[in-house]
Structure formats: C-alpha cells, structure tokens
Design an enzyme around this catalytic site. Structure first.
Site, PDB file in Angstrom:
ATOM      1  CE  LYS A  51      -3.849  -1.936   2.494  1.00 32.02           C
ATOM      2  NZ  LYS A  51      -4.174  -2.593   3.545  1.00 32.02           N
ATOM      3  CD  GLN A  95      -3.765  -4.529   6.580  1.00 27.94           C
ATOM      4  OE1 GLN A  95      -4.039  -3.556   5.942  1.00 27.94           O
ATOM      5  NE2 GLN A  95      -4.335  -5.582   6.182  1.00 27.94           N
ATOM      6  CG  ASP A 118     -10.302  -0.445   4.860  1.00 26.63           C
ATOM      7  OD1 ASP A 118      -9.977  -0.632   3.579  1.00 26.63           O
ATOM      8  OD2 ASP A 118      -9.740  -0.511   5.818  1.00 26.63           O
TER       9      ASP A 118
HETATM   10  N1  GUN Z   1      -7.206  -6.859   5.708  1.00 24.39           N
HETATM   11  C1  GUN Z   1      -7.306  -7.671   4.698  1.00 24.39           C
HETATM   12  N2  GUN Z   1      -8.274  -6.764   3.738  1.00 24.39           N
HETATM   13  C2  GUN Z   1      -8.115  -5.715   4.164  1.00 24.39           C
HETATM   14  C3  GUN Z   1      -8.689  -4.548   3.658  1.00 24.39           C
HETATM   15  O1  GUN Z   1      -9.553  -4.627   2.777  1.00 24.39           O
HETATM   16  N3  GUN Z   1      -8.800  -3.432   4.551  1.00 24.39           N
HETATM   17  C4  GUN Z   1      -8.230  -3.532   5.846  1.00 24.39           C
HETATM   18  N4  GUN Z   1      -8.227  -2.515   6.511  1.00 24.39           N
HETATM   19  N5  GUN Z   1      -7.739  -4.685   6.416  1.00 24.39           N
HETATM   20  C5  GUN Z   1      -7.662  -5.921   5.599  1.00 24.39           C
END
Ligand code: GUN
Length: 290
Positions: A51, A95, A118
C-alpha cells in the site's frame, strides 16, 4: 478469456496519478493516506508495504503507524482521534485483523467516515445501501465491478449476478454494487441449499468464500463471467512449496466460462488501486470545504 487485473490496476494508477497532479496544481493539496498496523501479522505486513509503495507511486503522501500487539484499544482510539482531527490526513486505514483484545467494530466506528477509505464505517455502508452520493465504497467490491465491466462493458443491467459469501468487506457490498448496476442479485452462503444449481444461474459469478478451489466447473454456466475474490495459500504436495489459489477451480472453470479473473493477478491488485481512488476522492471532498 482471462481478465488481467494487474494491468487494469496499473491503468487505474496511471489515471489516478494524473488526477493527483491536477489536485496539487489547482488546490495545492496532496492526498495523504495513513495506515495503522497493530502487531506483526506477516500477511498484513506485506499488504501494508505494498500500500505504502503504491501510494507514493501515484504521487500521494503515505504515512505508516506501526503499533505493538500489546497496544490497548484505548490507545488505538486515541491515535485515531488525533488522525481524525488532523487536516493534513485525508484517508485512514486500520489494517485488519486486529489483535484479539481489540474490538474491530468499535475501532471502525471511531474512524471519521469522511476519512474511512476502506468504506467500512456504518455511515458509508448506510450510504451505499441507500444509494446516496458520498459513500466511500469498500475497495475489493469496487475492483470486482471494474473487472466485470472490463469484459461485459458498462451496462450490466438485467444480468443475474450470484455472489457466494456475505461478509461486510466483500459479499454484502459487492451485492449492493451489482444491484446498483441493475443486476438481479442472489447472495449465496454456507447455508444455501443446492449451491451448485444456484451458481449455474449466474451470468456473473462472484466467489468470496475463502475456500480453496471451491467453485467447480459444473457450477458455472457456459459463457459466464467469473470474478474470483479468494486468496488461499495451499501446499503443493509435489514440490512442498506454498502457492496461492482462488475460490474457483481455475483450470477447469476456464474451459466453461466466458471470462475469469486469475489468482494471483485478478481482483487482488485492484483492491489497492481502489484504495488510492478512495483516498483521492476523500481528499477532493475535504478540500472542497476549504
Ligand atoms: N485486511 C485484509 N483486507 C483488508 C482490507 O481491505 N482493509 C483492511 N483495513 N484490512 C484488511
């Protein structure tokens, strides 16, 4: 036909980089994304690294906050409160998964909805449900729609979409997006009876169950568009090495369907690209008020 998510994501990032540059030039604002990682989950560390790299590549500001897995819920909420009130932070992502002693729903509810890139906050899921403008929409579902449209064109109306899975992160929001596109939508899940027959109805089949190679070739209508959201790590018994497979039995289904997203290289790369799209959108909205 194989739908190339890696290429689609690269194309989207190029388009985003142009928009980021325009926002800088017109308003002097550089979109910024802060990612919070609690603990040392290996998969999460890889996601967070990717990311950050891609955020910087499109010209945005990337901040990472790494907290030990002993962090209390209160400490995390305090950290969020600081970021919520910081005008230089446009997007916040915590996350998941979080350590067991922290309640994810409480944490998600504490993120400023306008910074919730998100799209997990109830304000954003409510806006999506109501079809209101201004929702930040979860990233993986957005990626699924973009990839389906890449094969089928922009008009999905009247198509029967079957979604396997009902999670808040993928199943429910992708079903709502497909409904918004005027599809007839069926949500199937672990308690669905005659799952194979339900799936055989699908013009668009979205698999988001988290079970390796679960969807078999005789579940798929000839010519259907198959979107595979699964990322499952399995041991190759011959080589002893781990490999990634989707929720769909790719080799067999590829002979029947019209188009399919591979794993890896399908939906996965689209998730981060759509996260950057949401961050740009959040920055634009926040700067509109300046
Ligand atoms: N963990 C796995 N996929 C995601 C996601 O799309 N967003 C977040 N915040 N954590 C994750």
């Amino acid at each position: 036909m194989i739908i190339d998510g890696k290429q689609a994501a690269a194309d989207l990032r190029v388009a985003l980089a142009i928009e980021v540059k325009k926002l800088k030039e017109s308003k002097g604002i550089t979109p910024s994304l802060t990612v919070i990682l609690v603990g040392k989950d290996p998969a999460s560390q890889v996601y967070v690294r990717n990311k950050a790299k891609q955020t910087i590549e499109v010209g945005m500001i990337s901040n990472e906050i790494r907290l030990p897995d002993t962090t209390s819920q209160e400490e995390l909420l305090n950290q969020l409160s600081v970021l919520n009130n910081d005008n230089s932070v446009h997007g916040i992502l915590v996350q998941l998964p979080l350590p067991k002693h922290i309640d994810e729903s409480v944490v998600i509810a504490a993120i400023n909805p306008e910074k919730d890139v998100d799209g997990f906050h109830a304000m954003n899921s409510g806006r999506l449900l109501n079809g209101e403008d201004g929702a930040l929409v979860p990233c993986t579902p957005q990626g699924c729609i973009i990839l389906a449209k890449q094969h089928l064109g922009d008009d999905l109306s009247g198509k029967h979409a079957v979604v396997i899975g009902r999670s808040n992160i993928v199943g429910k929001p992708v079903a709502l997006l497909l409904l918004q596109e005027n599809c007839t939508v069926t949500i199937a899940h672990s308690r669905t009876k005659n799952l194979a027959q339900v799936c055989q109805q699908a013009d668009i089949l979205v698999a988001a169950v988290g079970r390796a190679e679960f969807v078999k070739a005789d579940w798929v209508k000839k010519g259907a568009t198959v979107i595979d959201v699964g990322i499952n790590r399995i041991e190759n018994t011959e080589t002893g090495k781990a490999k990634l497979v989707g929720d769909v039995d790719f080799t067999a289904v590829n002979d029947v369907c019209g188009a399919i997203t591979p794993v890896p290289g399908g939906v996965g790369p689209m998730t981060i690209a759509c996260l950057l799209k949401n961050t740009l959108e959040a920055a634009r909205r926040q700067s509109a008020n300046l």
